[in-house]
Design a protein around this motif. Structure first.
Motif, mmCIF file in Angstrom:
data_model
loop_
_atom_site.group_PDB
_atom_site.id
_atom_site.type_symbol
_atom_site.label_atom_id
_atom_site.label_comp_id
_atom_site.label_asym_id
_atom_site.label_seq_id
_atom_site.Cartn_x
_atom_site.Cartn_y
_atom_site.Cartn_z
ATOM 1 N N ALA A 48 0.511 -1.316 0.167
ATOM 2 C CA ALA A 48 0.150 0.192 0.010
ATOM 3 C C ALA A 48 0.654 1.414 0.171
ATOM 4 C CB ALA A 48 -1.173 -0.153 1.207
ATOM 5 N N HIS A 49 2.154 1.255 1.072
ATOM 6 C CA HIS A 49 2.279 3.051 1.352
ATOM 7 C C HIS A 49 4.606 2.709 1.064
ATOM 8 C CE1 HIS A 49 -1.198 2.348 4.013
ATOM 9 N NE2 HIS A 49 -1.118 3.507 3.263
ATOM 10 N N PRO A 50 4.779 3.493 0.737
ATOM 11 C CA PRO A 50 6.052 3.713 0.313
ATOM 12 C C PRO A 50 6.696 3.426 2.217
ATOM 13 C CG PRO A 50 5.556 5.479 -0.283
ATOM 14 C CD PRO A 50 4.109 5.216 0.425
ATOM 15 N N ASP A 51 7.341 2.680 2.250
ATOM 16 C CA ASP A 51 7.787 1.877 3.670
ATOM 17 C C ASP A 51 6.895 0.659 4.410
ATOM 18 O OD1 ASP A 51 5.654 2.151 4.844
ATOM 19 O OD2 ASP A 51 6.591 3.283 6.823
ATOM 20 N N ASP A 52 5.538 0.421 3.423
ATOM 21 C CA ASP A 52 5.766 -1.024 3.604
ATOM 22 C C ASP A 52 6.447 -2.718 3.035
ATOM 23 O OD1 ASP A 52 3.134 -0.073 4.404
ATOM 24 O OD2 ASP A 52 1.471 -0.842 2.687
ATOM 25 N N GLU A 53 7.274 -2.319 2.367
ATOM 26 C CA GLU A 53 8.292 -2.801 1.907
ATOM 27 C C GLU A 53 9.501 -3.202 2.364
ATOM 28 O OE1 GLU A 53 8.147 0.575 1.531
ATOM 29 O OE2 GLU A 53 10.755 0.566 1.479
ATOM 30 N N ASP A 170 -6.056 0.711 4.159
ATOM 31 C CA ASP A 170 -4.384 0.425 3.061
ATOM 32 C C ASP A 170 -3.640 -1.025 2.564
ATOM 33 O OD1 ASP A 170 -5.622 3.463 1.531
ATOM 34 O OD2 ASP A 170 -4.011 4.215 2.633
ATOM 35 N N HIS A 171 -3.459 -0.726 3.482
ATOM 36 C CA HIS A 171 -2.679 -2.291 3.845
ATOM 37 C C HIS A 171 -4.114 -3.428 3.079
ATOM 38 C CE1 HIS A 171 0.081 -1.655 7.385
ATOM 39 N NE2 HIS A 171 0.220 -0.152 5.496
ATOM 40 N N GLN A 172 -4.938 -3.744 2.945
ATOM 41 C CA GLN A 172 -6.019 -4.902 2.990
ATOM 42 C C GLN A 172 -6.378 -4.443 1.356
ATOM 43 O OE1 GLN A 172 -8.958 -5.395 6.473
ATOM 44 N NE2 GLN A 172 -7.859 -3.653 7.422
HETATM 45 ZN ZN LIG Z 1 1.960 0.810 4.948
#
Ligand SMILES: [Zn+2]
Length: 462
Positions: A48-53, A170-172
């Protein structure tokens, strides 16, 4: 004999004609360009977001450096919301900043192929709310395109479920879209404009995309749920403390370095920098645990992510799709996100997720939980249905218990709102929702709640 001889002579003359006028004089066509190999991925990470990785960065470091795997990443949003620990830049400007941060972060692992689905950061705990703000169809169109462009062997994404601690909508949503893309990219009737050959690819103005249908082979999930007990045995585990043979540092150090590029993110960049510069790396030593979602090529549940994978395409695999359940009489069930996931898992061949853990929510002291409930009336007559909410002592019910008029063959969606006690509670408690009609109890459902405030905006809608 004479007749046969005549026929034989005729065939012979045809063959002479073909060889002299046909094949011999056809021009040689140029070779057809295959898929652009610069974008081929062994692993496509869809988050979902930059930094999730960065949650799986030590694993990505292992695969990119010593595994020599080609890795690409898609992000649902560019991270346009949230605090900025560096300066005033917010909203669209923060988006511009964070896109560069994450490109630099991934470049530190040699990962250059990074795309965005152009969703907007949406603070809720429901994937359905994020799918609304992201424009679900447009985001899926992009996701399917990136699967077809990168032709991944394996897709890795967030867990498509609401769990205590793993609750960011957002993750989901990124997982919902990744699962849909996994199942649709191999179907040429889905976004057919993407897989139709261009009119003339060497000329300008082509409006079909020239990609090919692609069926990925495996899909894995990861999670940041608070309660990890159910994770054991669900998929492979990769230690972060192994020293990279090529970089001569543990993979967790490469992961911490990757995180350190997210300088604007309060709980990411500074933490990564601290780890890199002050050797505060304990947090990064945690192994990376995956959940095997689905394999179309066999392999064991806890085996390596590439177990069973051989080069080349595999046939399109049709998933079961939506199958309506059968209901009788009057009944009650959890609605909203809970109901969506139960239908989604069945449709996408992910039924095993239903047995990972029971429906749950994280609710900190004094916080509110809003529970979606559906009352069903599958009889031929209107019903008055009494719903009773039973919560442990100290909980305050703000809405829920009432008599609901439900028309024949209809449903009544409600929200039961409860406030948790201010005091410390047991780790898990249960809230029961019971429906009665005609003076008899007909159905009930249970939600378990933990005493942990569940991520950002814990009181928001589920
Ligand atoms: Zn996130």
């Amino acid at each position: 004999m004479k007749i046969l001889g005549k026929k034989f002579g005729y065939l012979l003359s045809c063959m002479v004609l073909l060889s002299s006028v046909g094949f011999g004089q056809l021009p040689q066509a140029p070779p057809s360009p295959g898929p652009d190999a610069r974008y081929k991925a062994d692993i496509l990470v869809m988050v979902a977001h930059p930094d999730d990785e960065s949650v799986i960065a030590s694993f990505l470091a292992r695969e990119a450096t010593d595994g020599h795997k080609r890795i690409a990443v898609t992000f649902g949003t560019c991270g346009n919301a949230g605090g900025n620990t560096v300066g005033y830049e917010q909203a669209a400007s923060l988006c511009a900043v964070r896109e560069i941060e994450v490109r630099k972060a991934l470049a530190s692992l040699g990962i250059m192929n990074v795309w965005f689905l152009d969703g907007v950061d949406t603070a809720s705990q429901s994937p359905l709310i994020s799918l609304e703000t992201w424009n679900h169809g447009r985001a899926l169109d992009r996701a399917v395109r990136y699967v077809r462009l990168t032709e991944p062997e394996v897709i890795i994404t967030w867990l498509p479920d609401y769990a205590d601690g793993e609750n960011h909508g957002d993750h989901q949503a990124s997982s919902v879209i990744a699962n849909e893309a996994f199942d649709l990219a191999g179907n040429p009737l889905v976004f057919p404009e993407q897989v139709t050959a261009p009119y003339n690819y060497k000329l300008i103005g082509n409006l079909t995309e020239g990609l090919r249908p692609w069926q990925p082979k495996k899909i894995y999930f990861f999670t940041n749920a608070h309660n990890h007990s159910w994770l054991k045995g669900q998929g492979p585990v990769y230690p972060s403390t192994t020293v990279s043979p090529s970089k001569h540092v543990p993979y967790y150090e490469l992961g911490a370095t990757e995180l350190s590029y997210h300088q604007t993110q309060m709980d990411a960049g500074p933490e990564g920098r601290e780890a890199v510069y002050k050797s505060a790396v304990n947090h990064f030593k945690r192994p990376v645990q995956f959940i095997l979602a689905k394999s179309l090529v066999g392999g064991s549940r806890t085996g390596d992510i590439f177990e069973g994978i051989t080069p080349g395409p595999i046939p399109y695999h049709a998933t079961p799709g939506y199958q309506p359940g059968s209901h009788e009489g009057v009944s009650v069930e959890l609605g909203g996100t809970y109901l969506f996931y139960h239908r989604f898992w069945k449709a996408h061949g992910l039924e095993h997720l239903a047995s990972l853990y029971p429906p749950e929510a994280g609710v900190g002291p004094g916080m509110e939980v809003s529970v979606p409930i559906i009352i069903r009336n599958d009889t031929d007559s209107a019903q008055k249905v009494s719903l009773t909410v039973e919560a442990p002592s100290g909980w305050k019910e703000e809405s829920g218990s009432a008599v609901y008029p439900v028309a024949a063959h209809n449903t009544y969606p409600i929200r039961a709102i409860l406030v948790a006690p201010d005091s410390k509670r047991p780790e898990w408690q249960e809230i029961h929702f019971t429906a009665a009609a005609g003076g008899k109890t007909v159905s009930s459902v249970t939600l378990r709640v933990s005493d942990v405030p569940s991520g950002p905006r814990a009181t928001l809608r589920k």
